[in-house]
Design an enzyme around this catalytic site. Structure first.
Site, mmCIF file in Angstrom:
data_model
loop_
_atom_site.group_PDB
_atom_site.id
_atom_site.type_symbol
_atom_site.label_atom_id
_atom_site.label_comp_id
_atom_site.label_asym_id
_atom_site.label_seq_id
_atom_site.Cartn_x
_atom_site.Cartn_y
_atom_site.Cartn_z
ATOM 1 N N ASP A 295 26.381 30.349 22.870
ATOM 2 C CA ASP A 295 25.997 31.461 21.997
ATOM 3 C C ASP A 295 24.577 31.867 22.391
ATOM 4 O O ASP A 295 23.935 31.222 23.230
ATOM 5 C CB ASP A 295 26.112 31.086 20.513
ATOM 6 C CG ASP A 295 26.244 32.331 19.638
ATOM 7 O OD1 ASP A 295 25.942 33.444 20.130
ATOM 8 O OD2 ASP A 295 26.630 32.223 18.467
HETATM 9 C C1 NOJ Z 1 25.168 35.596 18.207
HETATM 10 C C2 NOJ Z 1 26.464 35.424 17.496
HETATM 11 O O1 NOJ Z 1 26.515 34.156 16.872
HETATM 12 C C3 NOJ Z 1 27.679 35.564 18.402
HETATM 13 O O2 NOJ Z 1 28.837 35.510 17.625
HETATM 14 C C4 NOJ Z 1 27.599 36.824 19.205
HETATM 15 O O3 NOJ Z 1 28.723 36.960 20.014
HETATM 16 C C5 NOJ Z 1 26.324 36.775 20.034
HETATM 17 N N1 NOJ Z 1 25.178 36.698 19.150
HETATM 18 C C6 NOJ Z 1 26.185 37.967 20.971
HETATM 19 O O4 NOJ Z 1 25.919 39.108 20.273
#
Ligand code: NOJ
Length: 762
Positions: A295
């Site tokens: 993530d």
């Molecule tokens: C953080 C989020 O937790 C995740 O779900 C997302 O895909 C990413 N940012 C990218 O935007």
């Protein structure tokens, strides 16, 4: 010179393979051919180029050409040109993606195409209901369709990969991200995960109308303590395997292309560096052959979790555990080379990660034609077609849940004076919800507009805002501080209400009150809305409460006093039209909750599939049993609950046998009669209880459901086949299977249903 020549020969050798399937309409090569090609490309790559494939950055338009870049952007830009970036996120549009692809393909030594990724969560330009809302439709076919439309739009805009679906099961409505998921149940969650993945990915990733999907967040993110985003997760192996894992397992079974790590730690290890989750379970036991992406900076956050001393050690832990792509931490690009050189990470581990990324690029057909998704003509034709809008309305209709309808206030009869009151009544932005991708701000059909489009000429509409609602914390889009004590609109709202036959109150949450980073400790109606509602109630009790929100709310006063309550969530582009159709009876509501609504926040976390405990009940007046002294044990509205404008009468459950062999099956059936005057869709739900187990078992677990239209007066028989699969669970020793003994089968219209039949598994 000799080295240079070798490279040239090697490159042409690899490109001969690349070109061998250069017709984009031809079905992309078989998997063994792809493996062969991947290996041949891999054999040409330098260590730096390999690491580059694992490096992902968020970039914007400014990166698509030389120009004024600040220091950080300039580093990214040069890394892009030299093949040291494998994928990017947040770059959108056929033209931008084409430009950037060209830069990379033409400037980097091997010209390996980039992957373009983005959070396409509930639509790209056409916005569908938020995922929690869609899950309340229980309509798998429609959810597959909305995902496939999202993919069509995103793919036409140059994207190859979405970070969706979020398949985190959650029992805590305080967690802001429940809006992105499918609720509290692992079975429903798994079925919806499959539908969404099949929708995004279609039959073949090589089809340029589809995109790669991501099962996220692996794992346990929905169980953050006290529902506080990014918090620690403390769950035992039973909960992990039987409640959290099923949607992920299902995602792998239908061939999801990628998994994303979770931010949280689980059992003391950050998910991003979790060997058990990634190496043993996902890539080991399940043989997942796709890509694991971290993530956002979650490799960097391993240091904050306190299990690595610095970014270098975090990189070592993450890649060794099985995290292939580093999203935005800049960790692999900085540290993998020296980790490989000093032997802390083996080349085999690196090669395995790179192979997975290259294979995804092959599967998407990017080696055949790196520009196949970046077509401006296609983009123009594809976005937000009337046909897509039609589907947005269809799923919005099915996602609405009727929570209460006393005095038959709904559907609204014609020739009435309707007052529409509340901060969300004319709001064209909140219905788009959080994670709305490329939706145009304020582009949803508001409730007021929808009603205007729908009511007949004998009905009149009057409006008052009543109170303002803040836009939500730290909105990216607009900063608006609302004076929370402003009651100046109350009087006008009361006078509008006084003159009306019926009052529609549009209350709830704005788009950015739920979603990532939007956890709430109090999940009642925010601001002064409840106060306004009580004031209106004093002058007119004929109130229909239309809720728009991204999570279950606590609504005890509302449920006790307000005669009609309609849960409409954040319903997307067509929100107002769909809500209006339900209000006037053009559509008979058919949604059912995928998450329990608690009576008070103190009951959280809560779910219908809890354990029995040693003290489930006690005698009259006794206090020594599992309960809170100040609130009943049951939720306000249980999982699976939702009313209709008609009534369904359930017959007796029939089992075709009283016992079943482990390799056999049993058939359960029930008759459901529509005893009302309107046709309606009913969701018939089957739950199972494993009465005695080697470990404590839930009191009930959803194992099947069917949604069908039943005409007025018609009786339909619903039949379900139960096999060992429905009776299986992860046991203490980690094995998966059923245990012999007594089982109960419940069939009913929600999870509170009490009637059951028993059988024995022999
Ligand atoms: C953080 C989020 O937790 C995740 O779900 C997302 O895909 C990413 N940012 C990218 O935007």
């Amino acid at each position: 010179m000799t080295r240079f020549l070798w490279r040239l020969i090697g490159i042409s050798f690899a490109f001969a393979f690349l070109l061998s399937c250069s017709n984009p309409n031809e079905k992309v090569s078989s998997q063994s051919e792809i493996d062969f090609k991947v290996d041949s490309v891999l054999s040409l790559m330098t260590l730096e180029e390999k690491i580059g494939q694992l490096n992902q950055y968020s970039v914007g338009e400014e990166m698509t050409g030389p120009g004024n870049k600040d220091k950080e952007d300039s580093i990214k830009y040069h890394q892009l040109l030299s093949g040291r970036v494998g994928s990017v996120l947040n770059l959108l549009g056929a033209e931008n993606t084409r430009k950037m692809q060209k830069l990379v393909v033409e400037n980097s030594r091997l010209g390996i195409p980039l992957l373009f990724s983005y959070d396409v969560v509930h639509g790209y330009k056409t916005i569908f209901p938020i995922p929690l809302a869609e899950s309340a439709s229980w309509n798998l076919e429609l959810m597959q369709k909305t995902a496939s439309i999202s993919a069509k739009e995103a793919a036409a805009s140059g994207l190859h990969w979405t970070f969706a679906p979020m398949v985190d099961v959650s029992r805590d409505a305080r967690w802001g991200r429940v809006m992105e998921g499918a609720g509290e149940d692992p079975y429903l969650g798994a079925e919806i995960a499959k539908a969404r993945i099949l929708g995004f990915q279609g039959d073949e990733l090589s089809d340029p109308l589809t995109i790669a999907a991501t099962a996220k967040h692996f794992a346990g993110y929905g169980f953050v303590e006290s529902g506080k985003d990014y918090n620690s997760v403390n769950v035992n192996r039973q909960i992990l395997m039987n409640q959290i894992i099923p949607p992920f397992k299902a995602a792998n079974e239908v061939g999801v292309a990628t998994f994303m790590n979770a931010f949280n730690d689980i059992d003391g290890t950050p998910a991003t560096s979790n060997n058990y989750l990634l190496r043993d379970l996902l890539k080991g036991e399940w043989k997942f052959s796709g890509v694991v992406v971290s993530d956002w900076n979650s490799i960097g956050e391993i240091v904050n979790h306190g299990t690595a001393i610095d970014l270098k050690e975090a990189s070592q832990q993450a890649i060794n555990a099985g995290t292939d792509i580093d999203m935005e931490a800049g960790a692999y690009i900085k540290h993998l080379k020296s980790l490989i050189e000093n032997g802390s990470v083996s080349e085999e581990v690196l090669n395995d990660a790179v192979r997975r990324v290259l294979k995804l690029k092959y599967d998407l057909g990017l080696f055949d034609d790196p520009y196949r998704y970046s077509d401006t003509q296609r983009e123009k034709k594809t976005l937000m077609t009337p046909e897509f809008e039609e589907t947005a309305k269809e799923i919005a209709l099915e996602s609405i849940v009727l929570l209460k309808n006393d005095q038959q206030l709904l559907p609204i009869q014609s020739a009435q004076k309707i007052a529409v009151i509340g901060p969300l009544a004319k709001d064209k932005d909140s219905p788009l919800g959080n994670w709305r991708a490329q939706a145009t701000a304020h582009s949803a059909v508001s409730l007021y507009e929808g009603l205007n489009n729908t009511i007949d000429e004998n009905t009149t509409l009057d409006y008052a805002e009543g109170v303002k609602l803040s836009i939500g914390p730290n909105s990216f889009h607009e900063k608006q501080q609302i004076e929370q004590a402003d009651r100046s609109g109350f009087e006008q709202a009361k006078s509008v209400a006084k003159n009306a036959d019926v009052v529609i109150m549009a209350l709830g949450e704005t788009a950015y009150m739920s979603g990532e980073g939007r956890s709430r400790a109090d999940i009642g109606l925010p601001g002064l809305q409840l106060e306004l509602l009580k004031e209106i109630y004093k002058v007119n009790t004929n109130i229909i409460l239309v809720l728009m929100n991204g999570r279950p709310l606590t609504l005890s006063w509302e449920a006790e006093n307000i005669p009609a309550i309609l849960e409409t969530w954040h319903l997307g582009s067509q929100a107002g039209n769909a809500i209006a159709d339900v209000l006037v009876g053009n559509y008979n509501p058919s949604g059912k909750l995928s998450m329990s609504f608690p009576r008070t926040v103190g009951q959280l976390p809560m779910s219908y599939n809890h354990k029995n405990t040693g003290r489930p009940t006690s005698g009259p007046g006794m206090v020594f049993y599992t309960h809170h002294n100040d609130v009943e044990n049951s939720p306000l509205f249980p999982f699976g609950y939702g009313l209709s404008y008609t009534d369904f009468e359930y017959g007796e459950i029939q089992l075709n046998n009283t016992s079943m062999a482990i390799d056999g099956s049993i058939t359960a059936s029930i008759e459901v009669k529509n005893v009302g005057r309107l046709a309606g869709k009913e969701i018939v739900q089957l739950y199972i209880q494993d009465v005695i187990g080697s470990t404590t078992r839930p009191i009930k677990e959803l194992k099947a459901f069917q949604k069908e239209l039943i005409e007025a007066g018609q009786t339909k028989t619903f039949t379900f086949k139960i096999t060992a699969k429905e009776l299986s669970f992860y046991r203490e020793d980690g094995s998966f299977g059923p245990e012999t003994g007594t089982f109960r089968i419940f069939i009913g219209n929600d999870s509170a249903t009490a009637s059951f039949k028993e059988f024995t598994l022999k």
